[in-house]
Scaffold this active site. Structure first.
Site, PDB file in Angstrom:
ATOM      1  N   LYS A  42     -10.505 -78.567 -78.075  1.00 52.85           N
ATOM      2  CA  LYS A  42      -9.721 -79.534 -77.315  1.00 52.85           C
ATOM      3  C   LYS A  42      -8.243 -79.142 -77.283  1.00 52.85           C
ATOM      4  O   LYS A  42      -7.746 -78.524 -78.229  1.00 52.85           O
ATOM      5  CB  LYS A  42      -9.912 -80.952 -77.853  1.00 52.85           C
ATOM      6  CG  LYS A  42      -9.052 -81.324 -79.031  1.00 52.85           C
ATOM      7  CD  LYS A  42      -9.153 -82.817 -79.305  1.00 52.85           C
ATOM      8  CE  LYS A  42      -8.069 -83.253 -80.293  1.00 52.85           C
ATOM      9  NZ  LYS A  42      -6.752 -83.431 -79.713  1.00 52.85           N
ATOM     10  N   LYS A  54      -8.705 -82.333 -91.791  1.00 49.29           N
ATOM     11  CA  LYS A  54      -7.260 -82.105 -91.874  1.00 49.29           C
ATOM     12  C   LYS A  54      -6.862 -81.631 -93.270  1.00 49.29           C
ATOM     13  O   LYS A  54      -5.911 -80.865 -93.421  1.00 49.29           O
ATOM     14  CB  LYS A  54      -6.478 -83.356 -91.460  1.00 49.29           C
ATOM     15  CG  LYS A  54      -6.613 -83.640 -89.965  1.00 49.29           C
ATOM     16  CD  LYS A  54      -5.424 -84.422 -89.387  1.00 49.29           C
ATOM     17  CE  LYS A  54      -5.506 -84.444 -87.858  1.00 49.29           C
ATOM     18  NZ  LYS A  54      -4.448 -85.209 -87.202  1.00 49.29           N
ATOM     19  N   LYS A  75      -1.877 -81.293 -79.780  1.00 48.58           N
ATOM     20  CA  LYS A  75      -0.453 -81.150 -80.111  1.00 48.58           C
ATOM     21  C   LYS A  75      -0.249 -80.190 -81.254  1.00 48.58           C
ATOM     22  O   LYS A  75       0.767 -79.526 -81.355  1.00 48.58           O
ATOM     23  CB  LYS A  75       0.092 -82.511 -80.586  1.00 48.58           C
ATOM     24  CG  LYS A  75       0.507 -83.446 -79.506  1.00 48.58           C
ATOM     25  CD  LYS A  75       1.263 -84.614 -80.142  1.00 48.58           C
ATOM     26  CE  LYS A  75       0.468 -85.891 -80.017  1.00 48.58           C
ATOM     27  NZ  LYS A  75       0.426 -86.724 -81.200  1.00 48.58           N
TER      28      LYS A  75
HETATM   29  P1  ATP Z   1      -3.002 -83.797 -83.306  1.00 44.36           P
HETATM   30  O1  ATP Z   1      -3.418 -82.373 -82.969  1.00 44.36           O
HETATM   31  O2  ATP Z   1      -1.715 -83.897 -84.063  1.00 44.36           O
HETATM   32  O3  ATP Z   1      -4.126 -84.632 -83.872  1.00 44.36           O
HETATM   33  P2  ATP Z   1      -3.546 -84.797 -80.658  1.00 44.36           P
HETATM   34  O4  ATP Z   1      -3.180 -83.888 -79.535  1.00 44.36           O
HETATM   35  O5  ATP Z   1      -4.974 -84.847 -81.052  1.00 44.36           O
HETATM   36  O6  ATP Z   1      -2.604 -84.419 -81.880  1.00 44.36           O
HETATM   37  P3  ATP Z   1      -3.186 -87.620 -81.119  1.00 44.36           P
HETATM   38  O7  ATP Z   1      -1.825 -88.222 -81.342  1.00 44.36           O
HETATM   39  O8  ATP Z   1      -4.090 -87.378 -82.293  1.00 44.36           O
HETATM   40  O9  ATP Z   1      -2.989 -86.234 -80.301  1.00 44.36           O
HETATM   41  O10 ATP Z   1      -3.992 -88.483 -80.065  1.00 44.36           O
HETATM   42  C1  ATP Z   1      -3.382 -89.346 -79.142  1.00 44.36           C
HETATM   43  C2  ATP Z   1      -4.418 -89.824 -78.140  1.00 44.36           C
HETATM   44  O11 ATP Z   1      -4.747 -88.753 -77.236  1.00 44.36           O
HETATM   45  C3  ATP Z   1      -5.747 -90.253 -78.757  1.00 44.36           C
HETATM   46  O12 ATP Z   1      -6.212 -91.381 -78.056  1.00 44.36           O
HETATM   47  C4  ATP Z   1      -6.668 -89.069 -78.530  1.00 44.36           C
HETATM   48  O13 ATP Z   1      -8.039 -89.459 -78.466  1.00 44.36           O
HETATM   49  C5  ATP Z   1      -6.160 -88.533 -77.195  1.00 44.36           C
HETATM   50  N1  ATP Z   1      -6.373 -87.088 -77.049  1.00 44.36           N
HETATM   51  C6  ATP Z   1      -5.848 -86.124 -77.832  1.00 44.36           C
HETATM   52  N2  ATP Z   1      -6.225 -84.902 -77.418  1.00 44.36           N
HETATM   53  C7  ATP Z   1      -6.994 -85.083 -76.300  1.00 44.36           C
HETATM   54  C8  ATP Z   1      -7.678 -84.191 -75.387  1.00 44.36           C
HETATM   55  N3  ATP Z   1      -7.612 -82.875 -75.530  1.00 44.36           N
HETATM   56  N4  ATP Z   1      -8.387 -84.734 -74.378  1.00 44.36           N
HETATM   57  C9  ATP Z   1      -8.434 -86.086 -74.224  1.00 44.36           C
HETATM   58  N5  ATP Z   1      -7.823 -86.976 -75.041  1.00 44.36           N
HETATM   59  C10 ATP Z   1      -7.102 -86.503 -76.067  1.00 44.36           C
HETATM   60 MG    MG Z   2      -5.645 -85.924 -82.868  1.00 44.67          MG
END
Ligand code: ATP
Ligand code: MG
Length: 335
Positions: free
Chosen positions: A198, A113, A201
């Site tokens: 993956k 990050k 967000k």
């Molecule tokens: P960022 O990109 O800001 O890190 P993120 O989409 O990875 O956001 P987080 O808030 O970091 O979301 O993660 C929230 C939860 O969702 C965590 O338990 C993470 O493991 C799960 N998660 C995030 N992205 C995925 C994905 N593509 N598939 C399965 N689980 C996910």
């Molecule tokens: Mg994340």
């Protein structure tokens, strides 16, 4: 015997997508009656990247409503906002002072990050895993559901707890060492625009993900334009076809069918036939969540009462751990 305690949270940093739902929240919901769950909105974690105050407030509300809309049951789960329980920040400071700097500098997520944020790296980004340790240790959690991305941080939490117990309370350890809760079928959902990355967000393109609150038209448009290949017949197991695997997996999980059923159903299909099927299945799967979400958002009084009750329950446990930690460290002068 009392149930084991589970702790988990999601950052209110943007639109929740199918990955967050299928990889995290849906698993909490399915396992919730076996455990005593503390599920929070990680709003303190949400400011390690530059943020907009008004969006933080709105996203916090929305995420609390999403938790309820996805089926969290208040008989088993306590839902609260991290910043409402000041013990999180306070314990973080105390733990900061027992955490060697090089442990944090070695964290993979920090390195990744930090590169992404370039000039904008604040101390909070480095210190994030200590706040996460405080989140977990305050509740004496037995289990923490972790995806691949958080395994190293949970390991660090155990190291910090061990070090604290060793330094200050060897005879009567104050902090419980948490274990990972790994669920076999926790789906990893990939981006709609690149099946090797993956769904996330923080991906700048909204076309890369299906958000839980997308309208049927948005869902249709995103699936229509998502990346595919030119091979006829759809299969899960060809490593050269990550998009086929991802979209079939989504269809499997959202339709409730087995992998074998889907493999048989789709083996002779082309994308032109499969995409409308996936679209309809996704819209139908999200409909009840969206309806419940709007009902909760229309009743702010109810949502606020849930968060108030959650804060009270969370605070009772957190302040008990915090006072044991402080007293072990020598903060024990009578008032
Ligand atoms: P960022 O990109 O800001 O890190 P993120 O989409 O990875 O956001 P987080 O808030 O970091 O979301 O993660 C929230 C939860 O969702 C965590 O338990 C993470 O493991 C799960 N998660 C995030 N992205 C995925 C994905 N593509 N598939 C399965 N689980 C996910
Ligand atoms: Mg994340």
């Amino acid at each position: 015997m009392a149930s084991q305690r589970v702790l988990s949270g999601v950052q209110p940093t943007g639109n929740l997508h199918l990955g967050n739902y299928l990889g995290a929240i849906r698993n909490w919901v399915e396992g919730q009656s076996q455990y005593e769950n503390f599920l929070f909105i990680a709003d303190l974690h949400a400011i390690t990247a530059p943020h907009d105050p008004a969006s933080l407030t709105a996203n916090t509300y929305n995420l609390a409503a999403v938790y309820l809309a996805c089926g969290l049951d208040l008989n088993h789960s306590t839902i609260f906002v991290q910043s409402h329980v000041s013990a999180h920040s306070e314990l973080m400071w105390l733990l900061n002072c027992v955490t060697p700097l090089n442990w944090l500098q070695d964290m993979i997520q920090f390195k990744e990050k930090a590169v992404k944020q370039g000039e904008n790296v604040n101390t909070g980004l480095l210190d994030y895993p200590v706040l996460m340790a405080a989140d977990i240790l305050l509740y004496q959690a037995d289990k923490v559901p972790v995806g691949e991305d958080q395994k190293q941080h949970l390991e660090l939490t155990r190291d910090i707890a061990n070090r604290f117990n060793y330094l200050f309370c060897r005879e009567n350890p104050v902090l419980k060492l948490p274990n990972p809760l790994i669920r076999a079928e926790g789906a990893r959902v990939m981006s709609l625009t690149d099946g090797t990355r993956k769904m996330s967000k923080s991906d700048p393109s909204d076309m890369s993900r299906i958000n839980l609150l997308d309208t049927p038209e948005q869902i249709q448009n995103k699936i229509k334009r998502c990346k595919t290949d030119s091979v006829r017949g759809l299969t899960f197991d060809n490593s050269q076809r990550p998009e086929a695997r991802n979209l079939l997996t989504l269809y499997t999980v959202l339709s409730g069918k087995t992998k074998e059923e889907v493999a048989a159903e789709c083996q002779d299909m082309g994308w032109g036939q499969f995409k409308p099927l996936l679209t309809e299945t996704t819209i139908n799967a999200l409909k009840p969540i969206q309806e419940k979400y709007h009902a909760v958002m229309d009743d702010k009084g109810y949502l606020e009462s849930v968060l108030r009750d959650g804060r009270e329950k969370a605070q009772a446990i957190a302040s008990s751990t915090l006072s044991q930690v402080k007293s072990a460290m020598g903060y024990s002068l009578p008032l």
